[in-house]
Scaffold this active site. Structure first.
Site, mmCIF file in Angstrom:
data_model
loop_
_atom_site.group_PDB
_atom_site.id
_atom_site.type_symbol
_atom_site.label_atom_id
_atom_site.label_comp_id
_atom_site.label_asym_id
_atom_site.label_seq_id
_atom_site.Cartn_x
_atom_site.Cartn_y
_atom_site.Cartn_z
ATOM 1 N N ALA A 15 -11.001 1.391 -6.019
ATOM 2 C CA ALA A 15 -11.755 0.614 -5.039
ATOM 3 C C ALA A 15 -13.062 1.305 -4.658
ATOM 4 C CB ALA A 15 -10.898 0.383 -3.790
ATOM 5 N N VAL B 292 -1.192 4.797 2.156
ATOM 6 C CA VAL B 292 0.063 4.659 1.421
ATOM 7 C C VAL B 292 -0.115 5.164 -0.004
ATOM 8 C CG1 VAL B 292 1.772 3.043 0.514
ATOM 9 C CG2 VAL B 292 0.847 2.717 2.814
ATOM 10 N N ARG C 246 -5.220 8.452 -4.431
ATOM 11 C CA ARG C 246 -4.413 8.850 -3.274
ATOM 12 C C ARG C 246 -3.058 9.411 -3.714
ATOM 13 N NH1 ARG C 246 -4.141 3.099 -0.364
ATOM 14 N NH2 ARG C 246 -6.321 3.242 -0.989
ATOM 15 N N LYS D 180 2.231 4.823 -13.442
ATOM 16 C CA LYS D 180 1.097 5.759 -13.464
ATOM 17 C C LYS D 180 0.917 6.424 -12.104
ATOM 18 C CE LYS D 180 -2.001 2.766 -11.397
ATOM 19 N NZ LYS D 180 -3.059 2.950 -10.388
ATOM 20 N N PHE E 110 5.508 -3.140 2.023
ATOM 21 C CA PHE E 110 5.289 -4.031 3.161
ATOM 22 C C PHE E 110 5.177 -5.498 2.753
ATOM 23 C CE2 PHE E 110 2.831 -0.040 4.328
ATOM 24 C CZ PHE E 110 3.937 0.562 4.913
ATOM 25 N N GLU F 204 1.569 4.712 -3.249
ATOM 26 C CA GLU F 204 2.567 3.812 -3.840
ATOM 27 C C GLU F 204 3.577 4.556 -4.712
ATOM 28 O OE1 GLU F 204 3.434 0.807 -3.460
ATOM 29 O OE2 GLU F 204 1.764 -0.580 -3.212
#
Length: 333
Positions: A143, A282, A258, A194, A87, A284
């Site tokens: 995070a 998302v 994620r 990664k 994005f 990645e």
């Protein structure tokens, strides 16, 4: 921050929220652009991001919140981009303020699909930012653990060592330790790759492979990463450092990953679309797998990247995960 007056973070997700939290430990004011105006109003009144790591409470007197990317860019000297690579260009299209006099640090762990470039190269080639004014912020750092103020590590990479140290100092606090590097291209590619390997780890888990196989997979992944990065940017580097191996391990094994979660769902039989809808976040690595495959095809080195090939074949060619991983196990050692 020495010689730098204002910093702005571009993005409203979990990693952007974590970075703003870290910067607020040291800076009197932090610019923060996010397109979600409802989230901005919520932060102003309730002091936390309603959508991501909402446990983090902000001193809103330190925040310069805006839904206008031009305002954020205009008022800042240093811009830290923390939005999904897929994005990035959509947000940059909104700009009518020049970027070429700004200092850009990427906290994006992906490849820009429009150009097939890592973010630093994209800013250099498309927006004419000198490489000396481009930096990368990499982990190993989730995070969610920043929100919990668990000890975490960041690598700040930039050709200008003074600039790298300045940004590193701004992001150092009781629960964040930083180190600097001049390998902006290698460390950024490592941050991209990664995520692909974390999807592979998740697929393996979803298929029922155990810890023994996972250890072999990660061992092979760091060697595959070394070969890939050496092919695209050959300099002396130690991939056993935390920016490479450390980030790979935390992304491949953590419950907060994620990309691993996405892979786990694929291994359990979810389609790509259904897994994305279920996660509502998302991954990645999904986009990175396609871009990495394109680079590998151009470099004609598919035989050197069996793990990336397997992930690409499952996600984009519709290959059966169980059969693909059975073939992969014969190529790993």
């Amino acid at each position: 921050m020495e010689n730098i007056v204002k910093v702005a973070v571009i993005g409203g997700g979990s990693w952007a929220t974590a970075i703003v939290k870290i910067l607020c430990e040291n800076l009197d004011q932090v610019g923060w652009y996010m397109r979600n105006t409802n989230a901005i109003e919520h932060i102003k009144t309730e002091k936390h991001n309603p959508n991501y790591i909402s446990s983090v409470e902000f001193n809103t007197d330190k925040l310069k919140l805006t839904s206008d990317i031009n305002e954020a860019v205009q008022e800042a000297d240093v811009l830290i981009f923390a939005i999904p690579s897929a994005f990035l260009e959509k947000e940059l299209y909104k700009l009518n303020v020049p970027l070429n006099e700004k200092i850009i640090f990427s906290a994006i762990k992906g490849i820009v699909p429009e150009t097939g470039l890592i973010v630093g190269e994209h800013f250099h080639n498309i927006y004419e930012i000198p490489f000396d004014h481009i930096g990368v912020i990499t982990g190993p750092c989730h995070a969610e653990e920043v929100a919990l103020e668990r000890l975490s590590y960041l690598t700040i990479a930039c050709r200008d060592s003074n600039l790298a140290k300045t940004v590193a100092d701004a992001m150092s606090c009781e629960y964040i330790k930083t180190k600097v590097s001049d390998d902006i291209i290698g460390s950024e590619y490592a941050a991209v790759l990664k995520n692909i390997y974390a999807i592979a780890a998740g697929i393996a888990h979803g298929l029922g492979y155990g810890d023994n196989f996972q250890s072999v997979l990660m061992s092979c992944a760091i060697r595959e990463m070394r070969r890939f990065i050496k092919r695209v940017h050959k300099i002396k580097r130690d991939v056993n450092n935390s920016a490479y191996l450390g980030d790979l391990l935390v992304t491949g094994y953590s419950v907060f990953s994620r990309n691993r979660m996405f892979g786990n769902m694929i291994g359990k039989g979810y389609t790509v679309k259904s897994a994305m809808l279920e996660m509502n976040m998302v991954a990645e690595g999904y986009y990175a797998a396609k871009s990495a495959h394109m680079i590998i095809s151009k470099q004609d080195c598919k035989s050197k990247t069996p793990i990336i090939n397997a992930v690409y074949n499952i996600l984009y060619e519709g290959k059966d995960a169980k059969k693909t991983f059975k073939k992969l196990t014969d190529k790993l050692d």
